[in-house]
Design a protein around this motif. Structure first.
Motif, PDB file in Angstrom:
ATOM      1  N   UNK A 168       8.152  62.191 -30.125  1.00 49.26           N
ATOM      2  CA  UNK A 168       7.566  60.918 -30.566  1.00 49.26           C
ATOM      3  C   UNK A 168       6.536  60.417 -29.553  1.00 49.26           C
ATOM      4  N   UNK A 169       6.815  60.562 -28.261  1.00 48.48           N
ATOM      5  CA  UNK A 169       5.854  60.164 -27.227  1.00 48.48           C
ATOM      6  C   UNK A 169       4.567  60.967 -27.342  1.00 48.48           C
ATOM      7  N   UNK A 170       4.697  62.287 -27.552  1.00 49.52           N
ATOM      8  CA  UNK A 170       3.507  63.131 -27.674  1.00 49.52           C
ATOM      9  C   UNK A 170       2.693  62.747 -28.906  1.00 49.52           C
ATOM     10  N   UNK A 171       3.369  62.495 -30.015  1.00 51.56           N
ATOM     11  CA  UNK A 171       2.655  62.111 -31.240  1.00 51.56           C
ATOM     12  C   UNK A 171       2.008  60.741 -31.084  1.00 51.56           C
ATOM     13  N   UNK A 172       2.670  59.833 -30.366  1.00 56.87           N
ATOM     14  CA  UNK A 172       2.076  58.524 -30.112  1.00 56.87           C
ATOM     15  C   UNK A 172       0.798  58.678 -29.289  1.00 56.87           C
ATOM     16  N   UNK A 173       0.823  59.579 -28.338  1.00 57.50           N
ATOM     17  CA  UNK A 173      -0.364  59.831 -27.524  1.00 57.50           C
ATOM     18  C   UNK A 173      -1.489  60.430 -28.362  1.00 57.50           C
ATOM     19  N   UNK A 174      -1.132  61.150 -29.414  1.00 58.08           N
ATOM     20  CA  UNK A 174      -2.125  61.750 -30.307  1.00 58.08           C
ATOM     21  C   UNK A 174      -2.629  60.772 -31.360  1.00 58.08           C
ATOM     22  N   UNK A 175      -2.139  59.531 -31.320  1.00 56.16           N
ATOM     23  CA  UNK A 175      -2.623  58.527 -32.260  1.00 56.16           C
ATOM     24  C   UNK A 175      -1.888  58.488 -33.579  1.00 56.16           C
ATOM     25  N   UNK A 177       0.647  56.712 -34.547  1.00 58.84           N
ATOM     26  CA  UNK A 177       1.561  55.577 -34.560  1.00 58.84           C
ATOM     27  C   UNK A 177       1.924  55.132 -35.974  1.00 58.84           C
ATOM     28  N   UNK A 178       1.007  55.297 -36.929  1.00 59.35           N
ATOM     29  CA  UNK A 178       1.306  54.883 -38.304  1.00 59.35           C
ATOM     30  C   UNK A 178       2.506  55.611 -38.888  1.00 59.35           C
ATOM     31  N   UNK A 179       2.468  56.957 -38.958  1.00 60.52           N
ATOM     32  CA  UNK A 179       3.646  57.673 -39.478  1.00 60.52           C
ATOM     33  C   UNK A 179       4.900  57.447 -38.644  1.00 60.52           C
ATOM     34  N   UNK A 180       4.751  57.361 -37.314  1.00 62.36           N
ATOM     35  CA  UNK A 180       5.924  57.195 -36.466  1.00 62.36           C
ATOM     36  C   UNK A 180       6.640  55.880 -36.731  1.00 62.36           C
TER      37      UNK A 180
END
Length: 515
Positions: A168-175, A177-180
């Protein structure tokens, strides 16, 4: 043989067939050995694991019979399987590599992902692959209540939660945030006191414009901690709450890391002739198969066809298609260095010393791309070994290889490339008539005969030199096309000789002109 504990206990053969271990005591014995894989488990401990406080009369003899049945089950499933269970004082040892057990592969992928902090996209790919190994939320699910399983199952499940948080942290860094913001809601509800997951979820909510929901989530955690444990949230969550209240700019989504270039495919000089259907079918095949090898004789047009397929597939791949030319490679190191050069893999003097193969594995992990390995026939074994390794590490990687023989890698789909057919005599406009009355093929088809692409400049005139001299000059014209290497020239020259030997007698009179 492969074994699975990230969910119910499962056993598979090397080719993926499920092995039925039906008897409960045999399954319990195998589980007890897997919990302590790589360690000798004493006879007394195994008896306690299998029967608890009510061992049978002659318990040691009964345990030996169960071990014998387990060995027979494994041997019947796959030759050599009985050797996995080793007798070693004071008990037994399950001798399996970490990669043979899904829990071992999971932990290995986690370790590799944590070395990629500077590349969130690659890290997310490895973590996604690791979490995909889980077949349920619990390890050793069918023995979850057994005392000898609880500690190891709990340890693996904690690692799974940490992996979910890091992903989740890696995906948040990739932008992302919407799906997460939506995906993490259920996970946080299942683990309401897990502060790491809560932190990522709150930041995803805030970046999605849901400040009220983010503050409400932090308030819920604060109340639960106080009511259930008599504790206050940690410093990180307290600071996060304050940053949200003052709408700190540091919480705003940063720019996602820039993507690498989408490929290095050369622009073709001419259109591809006569291979339209093959281009379409091979492109479709690459959507379902991860390794496709175009096979055929030298000069038949494998490279040109592969480049055309790759160019069309590159538009659908986030990281494009990359060509690795292997005509100059002679050893496994040459192959690895060629791939490393294309992927722009550079030495890091500050990083621990690691093999080039390991660094290549990390470089492709998590990347959604097509790798074109061209001219593999003289380094088949090292190419096969490297391709298999990269494909295991990168679930979104596709490999399109060209070779005169298949790579013989598990999962490979070999696609033979035949020479282009000559048209029937009389088809199209005949250039001239042979003494026997046969028409020559049209000039356009003849110029692309067997290779599927133009081969050099047109010779406008024709002298009356002997046929042997004309053949020598024409072979030189074929092998002197712009941009061709010595390797291309030698393969095309050999292909011309093969073509001359395999053609029917009347075709030897066809003028071998070039456009």
């Amino acid at each position: 043989m492969r074994l699975g504990v990230l969910g119910p206990l499962e056993v598979w053969t090397a080719d993926g067939r499920l092995v039925r271990v039906r008897e409960t005591r045999i399954r319990t014995l195998l589980t007890a050995l897997l919990v302590r894989r790589g360690q000798v488990v004493s006879v007394d401990r195994l008896i306690d694991d299998l029967w608890g406080d009510a061992p049978p009369a002659g318990d040691v003899r009964t345990l030996r019979s169960k071990v014998s049945l387990l060995r027979r089950t494994l041997e019947d499933a796959e030759p050599g399987g009985r050797d996995l269970v080793v007798s070693r004082p004071p008990g037994y040892l399950l001798r399996v590599d970490d990669d043979a057990v899904d829990a071992g592969r999971f932990e290995g992928l986690l370790a590799r992902a944590r070395k990629l902090a500077a590349d969130p996209r690659a890290k997310a790919g490895l973590l996604t692959e690791a979490l995909a190994l889980w077949r349920g939320p619990s390890a050793f699910a069918d023995f979850a209540d057994e005392p000898f399983v609880r500690a190891e199952a709990r340890r693996l499940e904690e690692q799974r939660l940490v992996a979910l948080e890091e992903l989740a942290e890696a995906r948040l860094e990739l932008g992302e945030h919407g799906p997460l913001a939506g995906e993490l809601g259920e996970l946080v509800a299942a683990h309401p006191l897990h502060e790491g997951l809560r932190s990522v979820h709150v930041r995803a909510l805030y970046r999605s414009g849901r400040q009220d929901a983010a503050l409400a989530s932090l308030g819920e955690l604060r109340d639960r901690l106080r009511d259930d444990l008599g504790l206050d949230p940690g410093r990180e969550l307290t600071e996060l709450h304050q940053a949200i209240v003052r709408q700190d700019a540091a919480l705003s989504p940063g720019r996602a890391p820039a993507r690498r270039p989408r490929g290095n495919l050369p622009a073709p000089f001419t259109d591809l002739i006569g291979r339209t259907e093959e281009v379409r079918r091979i492109g479709e095949l690459l959507q379902s198969e991860r390794l496709v090898t175009l096979t055929g004789i030298g000069g038949v047009g494998k490279t040109r066809l592969a480049l055309e397929v790759a160019a069309r597939r590159a538009e659908d791949l986030p990281e494009g298609a990359w060509l690795v030319e292997l005509s100059a490679a002679r050893t496994g190191i040459d192959v690895q260095e060629a791939v490393a050069a294309v992927l722009e893999l550079r030495d890091d003097v500050h990083a621990p010393a690691r093999s080039l193969a390991d660094r290549l594995t990390d470089a492709v992990a998590g990347r959604h791309m097509l790798l074109v390995l061209d001219n593999c026939e003289h380094v088949v074994e090292p190419v096969a070994e490297l391709a298999a390794r990269l494909l295991r590490a990168a679930p979104d990687l596709r490999v399109l290889a060209t070779s005169q023989e298949p790579l013989t890698v598990t999962g490979e789909h070999a696609w033979p490339i035949p020479p282009l057919d000559l048209p029937e005599p009389g088809a199209g406009r005949p250039e001239r008539r042979t003494p026997r009355g046969h028409h020559h093929p049209p000039a356009e088809t003849r110029r692309r005969h067997r290779t599927g692409h133009r081969t050099g400049p047109r010779r406008r005139g024709r002298g009356r030199a002997p046929a042997r001299d004309r053949h020598r000059r024409r072979t030189h014209a074929l092998t002197s096309a712009a941009g061709w290497t010595d390797g291309h020239r030698s393969r095309i020259a050999g292909s011309c000789q093969w073509s001359a030997l395999s053609c029917p007698p009347w075709s030897s009179l066809i003028r071998c002109s070039t456009p």
